[in-house]
Write a protein that holds these residues in place. Sequence first.
Motif: not given
Length: 278
Positions: A23-24, A37-42, A75-86
């Motif tokens: 997103v960033a 949405d994943y980490d709540g950062v704008q 949608a991409v961020e939601r699909a990735e579940k781990t803290k080191d996701s690519r």
Amino acid sequence: MIVIAIYHMSAKVVSRGAGRSAVAASAYLSCSRMYNDYDGVQHDYTRKQGLIFQEVLLPPKASPEWKDREQLWNAVERAEKTKDSRLAREFVVALPIELPRKAQISLLRDFIQNNFVDMGMCADFAIHDTDGHNPHAHILLTMRPLDEKGAWLPKSKKEYVLDENGEKIRLPSGRYKTRKVDLVDWNNQENAEVWRKVWADLANEFLERNNRPERIDHRSYERQGIDQLPTVHVGVAASQMEKKGVVTDRGEINRMIRKTNRIIREIRGYIDELREWL
């Protein structure tokens, strides 16, 4: 005579393990404000200058809602579940300054459509050019394939490693030995060289079409048989500082490289003269 134009293409992966978010990255390339949405950062890049063109291209399977880049990358961020996701693959590519803006856009769109979107990737891209002298594009690509209904598929699967008899190999832990198998070939290392060459060939086609003598080459000077040192990529921030009279490390390195190349050419000229005299 063929005139050499600037070639630059760099690629890297946007991953949470490196502290980044898709997103960033999208907010930056589009000079916009986007909420993750994943980490709540704008992420707000609305004050960033130099945005010339931006677009999102989608394969047929993708949801039309993803034309909104904020929805796409969330949608991409939601699909990735781990803290080191690519999360995404990112390219930065220099556009031939010799081409008019309309041709630069067409060149970029053709390259992305034919090499990424037609393969099933969603592409978010933009052209930046703050002063008219450094046109370049940021390209952000999804890394998961889509199924027929437009849902994300896994990037890879695990399969058992078999011995010479076709039997599963048991490890000391009691588990069976497995390996990861990619479901698509987008991560193959060979792709980097293919994409670099395709970009050079397509850019040269556009230069010829626009009656320009310049050409670019994706190969290193050594592979081209050119006996001189290559300069380093300066980047937008350093370029702007240099134009304001501020000396930067990369600018200084390039000045040293150019000076060294001039000395090499002079020495080579002296040697040629000496050979002719002898």
